[in-house]
Design an enzyme around this catalytic site. Structure first.
Site, PDB file in Angstrom:
ATOM      1  CD  GLU A 240      -7.376 -64.366   2.389  1.00 52.00           C
ATOM      2  OE1 GLU A 240      -7.659 -63.147   2.470  1.00 52.00           O
ATOM      3  OE2 GLU A 240      -6.222 -64.784   2.364  1.00 52.00           O
TER       4      GLU A 240
ATOM      5  CB  CYS B 252      -6.614 -60.482   0.603  1.00 52.50           C
ATOM      6  SG  CYS B 252      -4.941 -60.256   0.000  1.00 52.50           S
TER       7      CYS B 252
END
Length: 841
Positions: free
Chosen positions: A440, A438
């Site tokens: 990170e 997502c």
């Protein structure tokens, strides 16, 4: 020779090939296939005497040797895990993915349904019998204590990502294969064996890894050669001269890569795809992310004199469609939380080079063009921004956002690089971060960061603190005092901090249990060869072979915490408008939401009966009287007291409006989680580092929580990521962004996520585009970490809910990913619709 991308306003049109490839996937019903599960089970039955790392390597070899070879119509980039596109294989060695209990409902469930034949059901049931008691998920559960399981089951946190599946969230060293070929990696292992001290006590373990790695690397070469043979076979009986030539070219390419170094752009793309594919065949982990794609692809494009920009663009478009050919099955609870048939394959572009120069190049622009041409759920496109980012590049990325597919996401180099250096990474490695999954950040090819290792429910911890350590009515955490007995705001905050410490310790225990389970049963040899230090250490990533070893769980509901703390502080202790008992009583009655409706109905019925009786008395009992149109709306607003409390609560300042006091409480409330988490170490030799992002778990987690002091009703979705609560950011987009930037993004080094939604008219024209880019730069100047956008009006989303068959190509941003809107569970759709929609700057 440096090649420039000719930047023009707008985007070109995709070729007919790309349109056809995209349509073929969108029109396909995802299906569950059994081949992989069958092959690995057969292999494990035949290798029970071998160490786990060799058993899994031989299983991987058997899969790549016998998995059906399929080349789809119109494809130029080939390689698939399934016979049918967009379908899913099963990974029984990690667990049944919830399928044991869902054979009869998986095809009709509300989130991510999959078709499954009766024959496949029968075979999988038999396969699962063999794996009973032998999976990573079962072993991980056995390592969790009673309190940990209680917290897990009650929605304090979930570690389902790695608990039910394989290790993922990696951006491996693709460049190694592209430039050296698989043969080069094999040579690296052989050299490590030659240089090893074979009398060392650790040699036996190392030798097992090296043997397993060589088995897997040779299997990948064989897999590619099978595609070369298939392409030749298809060409031999093709009557279409153009397609025949394409198939022969595919055969030539697949016979060379990934075994040997890529010689041109086409071969580099195909070599990349084979690696991307087989990593996801080896393990059921998702978020296998290409990372800094433009950085390791640019040399192959610039040195290829045989290809035009248009030809290269179509090849890249083919790859971007191909990402959507992969799929994964999850149980219904997880599927609802991670809705949208997602694998989070994140492609990056822009940012800085390792030595701090601007990294934008021609491939960076081509990635944006491909997203505009394809605009599907995968891949996710991430734009790295710093103060040296060319304005033309940022504007082109904003143009893509205006198309409304929720792509791309924007990331702040100035914040993320600093945060990673603070975690002990070198400046060079930190500059070479890639966004995976997502939001990170992980150092490309050097990090096993276990991102998304858990979802942590911040408001649930607050609820436990409000109930003196009780979890859903049962004693659970430390006794910190009853809600109504707190005499000061500091006492209440201390209770929240103590419960946070307790709950975080349980989260760490759960994550470590799963980590140890993968150490025992996972042991992924192939992917480990492409993560730095695994070969030199002679360890898989599961055993700490990577250079950096983090575990990154994320907290959800920051806005709810900040707003709740603000309500308690202002209404109870500063203004003394309410007592703690009154506020608790109102929450226990859900702020009167259900009771108000009941009272209103009773009042309306009584009023109706009284009027009807009076009228009939005047006109006569036998008179035919129709009172169906009687409007009694002025009598339906009866207050029961609790909804008045709700009005007071909602009138208190809310996070998302650039108001310092509530923004500071939001910062403190989420920072408590981050600070506690970073005190723990991982079994692989690293540390825990927190993120603040939801995937789409904010909807699921809300269902575990009663009403909260911020005015949120029972079971209502909590806020997503670091975004303000839906509908409460009323002072415009700049004020909202200013609030979000006040959070400590540096300590949330596993990533933060901020969703914004604009109406198309707000960003229209050159002026709208300029303001769009200025908003991003302004937010990043204030050290916000990430922002992403939905540019779509509410009516379009409502129409898609009502007429899904007319909106197959509607892609929206859910959280750290985009998804086909009609594939989302309705609860997630409703959450997106309810987000604040800004119609001006």
């Amino acid at each position: 020779m440096k090649k420039e991308f000719n930047v023009k306003p707008g985007f070109s049109q995709p070729t007919e090939r790309i349109k056809n490839l995209k349509t073929a996937i969108l029109d396909t019903t995802p299906r569950i296939e059994v081949e992989r599960a069958r092959l690995i089970t057969e292999s494990y039955k035949a290798t029970e005497a071998l160490p786990t790392v060799l058993r899994h390597a031989k299983g991987f070899e058997k899969i790549l040797s016998e998995l059906p070879i399929v080349i789809r119509d119109n494809e130029l980039i080939v390689g698939t895990a399934t016979i049918d596109s967009r379908s899913a294989q099963i990974f029984p060695e990690f667990g049944p993915q919830g399928l044991e209990d869902e054979f009869d409902t998986v095809s009709t469930r509300s989130a991510d349904p999959f078709a499954i034949s009766e024959e496949v059901k029968t075979e999988l049931k038999d396969i699962f019998k063999y794996w009973k008691g032998k999976t990573t998920s079962e072993y991980a559960t056995s390592l969790m204590d009673e309190d940990t399981l209680a917290a897990y089951n009650a929605g304090v946190f979930t570690v389902g990502n790695y608990h039910q599946g394989g290790v993922g969230h990696l951006a491996v060293n693709y460049e190694k294969v592209l430039k050296k070929g698989i043969r080069g990696v094999i040579s690296e292992i052989i050299e490590a064996i030659k240089n090893a001290d074979q009398t060392d006590p650790g040699w036996i373990k190392k030798e097992q890894f090296y043997k397993a790695a060589l088995i897997t690397l040779k299997a990948v070469v064989s897999f590619a050669n099978r595609y070369a043979e298939k392409a030749k076979e298809l060409a031999s009986y093709s009557n279409d001269s153009k397609r025949k030539a394409e198939l022969l070219k595919i055969a030539e390419v697949c016979s060379h890569v990934p075994e040997y170094p890529a010689r041109n752009f086409y071969e580099a793309l195909q070599s990349f795809w084979f690696i991307q594919l087989v990593i996801q065949i080896e393990s059921s982990g998702h978020s296998i992310s290409p990372g800094r794609f433009d950085q390791y692809m640019i040399s192959f494009y610039e040195n290829d004199d045989s290809i035009s920009q248009e030809e290269a663009q179509e090849l890249l478009d083919c790859l971007f469609v191909k990402f959507n050919d992969l799929n994964k099955l999850r149980d219904i609870v997880t599927a609802t939380a991670f809705a949208g048939y997602q694998l989070w394959q994140n492609v990056n572009c822009g940012g800085q080079t390792k030595d701090g120069k601007d990294a934008t190049n021609a491939v960076s622009y081509m990635e944006i063009e491909s997203m505009a041409h394809v605009l599907m759920a995968m891949p996710s496109l991430s734009i790295r921004v710093w103060n040296g980012t060319p304005n033309a590049f940022l504007l082109k990325a904003c143009e893509l956002s205006r198309l409304g597919g929720g792509q791309p996401a924007f990331y702040n180099d100035e914040e993320i690089i600093t945060a990673k250096v603070n975690r002990g990474e070198t400046l060079e490695d930190a500059r070479n971060y890639a966004i995976i999954g997502c939001v990170e950040p992980a150092s490309q090819g050097k990090e096993n960061s276990w991102c998304d290792a858990a979802l942590f429910n911040l408001p649930k911890v607050l609820e436990i603190a409000m109930n003196n350590g009780r979890l859903n009515g049962k004693d659970f955490g430390p006794k910190t005092g009853e809600f109504e007995d707190f005499k000061s705001f500091d006492e209440f905050m201390n209770a929240y901090v103590k419960q946070m410490k307790f709950c975080v310790s349980l989260l760490v225990r759960a994550d470590n249990a799963v980590d140890y389970a993968h150490r025992k049963y996972g042991q992924l040899a192939f992917v480990s060869t492409l993560v730095d230090d695994c070969i030199s250490k002679g360890k898989t990533i599961d055993h700490g072979g990577a250079h950096y070893n983090f575990t990154g769980p994320q907290g959800i509901g920051s806005a709810n915490i900040g707003n709740a703390l603000m309500v308690v502080k202002k209404l109870v202790f500063d203004n003394k408008t309410l007592s703690m008992k009154q506020l608790k009583d109102a929450m226990d009655h859900n702020f009167g939401k259900n009771e108000a409706a009941s009272v209103a109905k009773v009042d309306k019925d009584e009023a109706y009966d009284a009027i009807a009786k009076a009228v009939k008395k005047v006109l006569g009992e036998n008179e035919n009287i129709d009172l169906s149109g009687l409007d009694l709306s002025q009598n339906t607003n009866a207050k029961n007291g609790y909804d008045k409390v709700h009005e007071e609560v909602m009138n208190i300042d809310k996070y998302g409006n650039d108001l310092n006091e509530v923004d500071e409480l939001t910062r403190i409330g989420s920072r408590v989680y981050c600070e506690e988490l970073e005190t723990y170490k991982t079994p692989r030799g690293g540390i825990f580092n927190a993120g603040l992002y939801p995937v789409s778990g904010n909807v699921l987690f809300g269902s575990y929580i009663g009403a909260t002091p911020d005015g949120r009703y029972d079971k209502e979705a909590i806020a997503d990521g670091v975004s303000p609560t839906r509908g409460t950011d009323t002072h415009g987009p700049t004020a909202a962004a200013n609030s979000v930037a006040k959070l400590d993004h540096f300590i949330a080094s596993n990533g933060t996520l901020y969703n914004m939604k604009f109406s198309p008219s707000a960003v229209a024209g050159d002026e709208g585009l300029g303001r769009f880019a200025a908003l991003i730069r302004g937010f990043f100047d204030k050290k916000g970490g990430h922002v992403q956008f939905n540019v779509v009006d509410r009516q379009t989303l409502l129409d898609a809910q009502a007429h899904p068959e007319q909106h197959k190509d509607l892609i929206v941003r859910v959280a750290g990913y985009s998804a086909q809107f009609i594939a989302l569970d309705k609860s997630v759709q409703d959450d997106i619709i309810a987000r604040t929609e800004f119609d001006n700057f």
